[in-house]
Design a protein around this motif. Structure first.
Motif, mmCIF file in Angstrom:
data_model
loop_
_atom_site.group_PDB
_atom_site.id
_atom_site.type_symbol
_atom_site.label_atom_id
_atom_site.label_comp_id
_atom_site.label_asym_id
_atom_site.label_seq_id
_atom_site.Cartn_x
_atom_site.Cartn_y
_atom_site.Cartn_z
ATOM 1 N N HIS A 156 -52.860 45.084 -27.047
ATOM 2 C CA HIS A 156 -52.627 43.741 -26.509
ATOM 3 C C HIS A 156 -51.268 43.193 -26.933
ATOM 4 O O HIS A 156 -50.584 42.546 -26.143
ATOM 5 N N MET A 157 -50.883 43.440 -28.182
ATOM 6 C CA MET A 157 -49.613 42.919 -28.693
ATOM 7 C C MET A 157 -48.436 43.841 -28.367
ATOM 8 O O MET A 157 -47.306 43.553 -28.734
ATOM 9 N N GLU A 158 -48.737 44.949 -27.678
ATOM 10 C CA GLU A 158 -47.712 45.909 -27.249
ATOM 11 C C GLU A 158 -46.912 46.428 -28.440
ATOM 12 O O GLU A 158 -45.686 46.510 -28.410
ATOM 13 N N LEU A 159 -47.652 46.815 -29.513
ATOM 14 C CA LEU A 159 -47.030 47.340 -30.720
ATOM 15 C C LEU A 159 -46.978 48.857 -30.670
ATOM 16 O O LEU A 159 -47.903 49.502 -30.182
ATOM 17 N N SER A 160 -45.923 49.411 -31.231
ATOM 18 C CA SER A 160 -45.789 50.866 -31.258
ATOM 19 C C SER A 160 -46.181 51.449 -32.619
ATOM 20 O O SER A 160 -46.147 52.646 -32.803
ATOM 21 N N ASN A 161 -46.522 50.593 -33.577
ATOM 22 C CA ASN A 161 -46.936 51.081 -34.896
ATOM 23 C C ASN A 161 -48.067 50.199 -35.409
ATOM 24 O O ASN A 161 -48.490 49.270 -34.741
ATOM 25 N N ASP A 162 -48.534 50.511 -36.596
ATOM 26 C CA ASP A 162 -49.669 49.756 -37.143
ATOM 27 C C ASP A 162 -49.236 48.778 -38.235
ATOM 28 O O ASP A 162 -49.976 48.520 -39.175
ATOM 29 N N ALA A 163 -48.039 48.231 -38.103
ATOM 30 C CA ALA A 163 -47.560 47.248 -39.078
ATOM 31 C C ALA A 163 -48.493 46.041 -39.107
ATOM 32 O O ALA A 163 -49.147 45.710 -38.121
ATOM 33 N N SER A 164 -48.545 45.386 -40.245
ATOM 34 C CA SER A 164 -49.385 44.202 -40.387
ATOM 35 C C SER A 164 -48.954 43.102 -39.425
ATOM 36 O O SER A 164 -47.773 42.934 -39.136
ATOM 37 N N LEU A 165 -49.937 42.374 -38.968
ATOM 38 C CA LEU A 165 -49.716 41.165 -38.191
ATOM 39 C C LEU A 165 -50.202 39.998 -39.030
ATOM 40 O O LEU A 165 -50.891 40.173 -40.032
ATOM 41 N N TYR A 166 -49.880 38.795 -38.589
ATOM 42 C CA TYR A 166 -50.313 37.599 -39.299
ATOM 43 C C TYR A 166 -50.893 36.629 -38.283
ATOM 44 O O TYR A 166 -50.479 36.593 -37.127
ATOM 45 N N GLY A 167 -51.853 35.858 -38.730
ATOM 46 C CA GLY A 167 -52.494 34.914 -37.838
ATOM 47 C C GLY A 167 -53.074 33.738 -38.597
ATOM 48 O O GLY A 167 -52.926 33.634 -39.821
ATOM 49 N N ARG A 168 -53.711 32.874 -37.834
ATOM 50 C CA ARG A 168 -54.348 31.714 -38.443
ATOM 51 C C ARG A 168 -55.593 31.363 -37.663
ATOM 52 O O ARG A 168 -55.736 31.697 -36.479
ATOM 53 N N THR A 169 -56.504 30.686 -38.363
ATOM 54 C CA THR A 169 -57.599 30.013 -37.706
ATOM 55 C C THR A 169 -57.345 28.527 -37.895
ATOM 56 O O THR A 169 -56.834 28.085 -38.926
ATOM 57 N N ALA A 170 -57.653 27.776 -36.853
ATOM 58 C CA ALA A 170 -57.403 26.336 -36.870
ATOM 59 C C ALA A 170 -58.425 25.673 -35.960
ATOM 60 O O ALA A 170 -59.129 26.339 -35.200
ATOM 61 N N GLN A 171 -58.474 24.361 -36.058
ATOM 62 C CA GLN A 171 -59.274 23.599 -35.110
ATOM 63 C C GLN A 171 -58.460 22.394 -34.659
ATOM 64 O O GLN A 171 -57.599 21.908 -35.383
ATOM 65 N N ILE A 172 -58.738 21.983 -33.450
ATOM 66 C CA ILE A 172 -58.087 20.795 -32.901
ATOM 67 C C ILE A 172 -59.138 19.702 -32.812
ATOM 68 O O ILE A 172 -60.226 19.900 -32.258
ATOM 69 N N LEU A 173 -58.799 18.561 -33.383
ATOM 70 C CA LEU A 173 -59.646 17.380 -33.306
ATOM 71 C C LEU A 173 -59.117 16.501 -32.186
ATOM 72 O O LEU A 173 -57.916 16.232 -32.122
#
Length: 185
Positions: A156-173
């Motif tokens: 999905h991210m169109e990556l050619s290697n298995d390098a770490s990704l970073y993300g977050r969980t959030a909520q919108i009020l």
């Protein structure tokens, strides 16, 4: 429900549950996306800090960081009587490069009818819809993640290697009510 690897003796398991519930809407478990480890803001690389460690709408942050508007590509959607969820990619308009994978679940009864129609129309990122509605809204950062992506997320991210990704969980009020749950990678 499968659990990703988390460091022992911390509160990460509480936050893993929120990621798993979002992923389970579209996936057979969170490990289908990768291994998630909760991290602190100062453990993120500088660009990841800029993109993730804030309480702004991700659409605004991504567009400023990449100096390009983004388009939404809906991979899957799901709806029940109370909520709507979608799995998405955001792509830069300038070159079509994927800049975010995300899953969101939205409680529709908290939104005006025209905002719901725009969201279901799947032509705009959620942040843009909410900002155009000029609703009172706050983004709450829940957790930051270092992710060892599984094959699906790499594709999905169109990556050619298995390098770490970073993300977050959030909520919108919206009007002080939790209205949107987010996983943004």
């Amino acid at each position: 429900m499968s659990s990703p690897a988390v460091p022992p003796n911390d509160d990460s398991q509480l936050y893993v549950g929120s990621v798993s519930r979002l992923a389970d809407i579209f996936r057979s478990g969170i490990t289908e996306l990768g291994q998630f480890v909760r991290v602190k803001s100062d453990e993120l690389p500088r660009d990841a800090q800029t993109l993730l460690a804030h309480t702004n709408h991700m659409t605004v942050t991504l567009e400023a960081f990449h100096n390009s508007l983004v388009d939404v590509e809906v991979l899957q959607q799901w709806e029940d009587d109370a909520s709507y969820a979608r799995e998405i990619l955001l792509r830069r308009q300038s070159d079509g490069v994927v800049v975010q994978y995300g899953i969101m679940r939205i409680w529709l009864s908290d939104l005006p009818t025209d905002a719901v129609a725009d969201i279901r129309g799947q032509r705009q990122p959620l942040g843009r819809v909410l900002m155009r509605q000029n609703m009172l809204r706050d983004v709450e950062l829940m957790a930051l993640w270092q992710i060892q992506p599984a094959t699906l997320l790499q594709q999905h991210m169109e990556l050619s290697n298995d390098a770490s990704l970073y993300g977050r969980t959030a909520q919108i009020l919206v009007d002080e009510r939790p209205t949107v749950q987010l996983l943004e990678i």
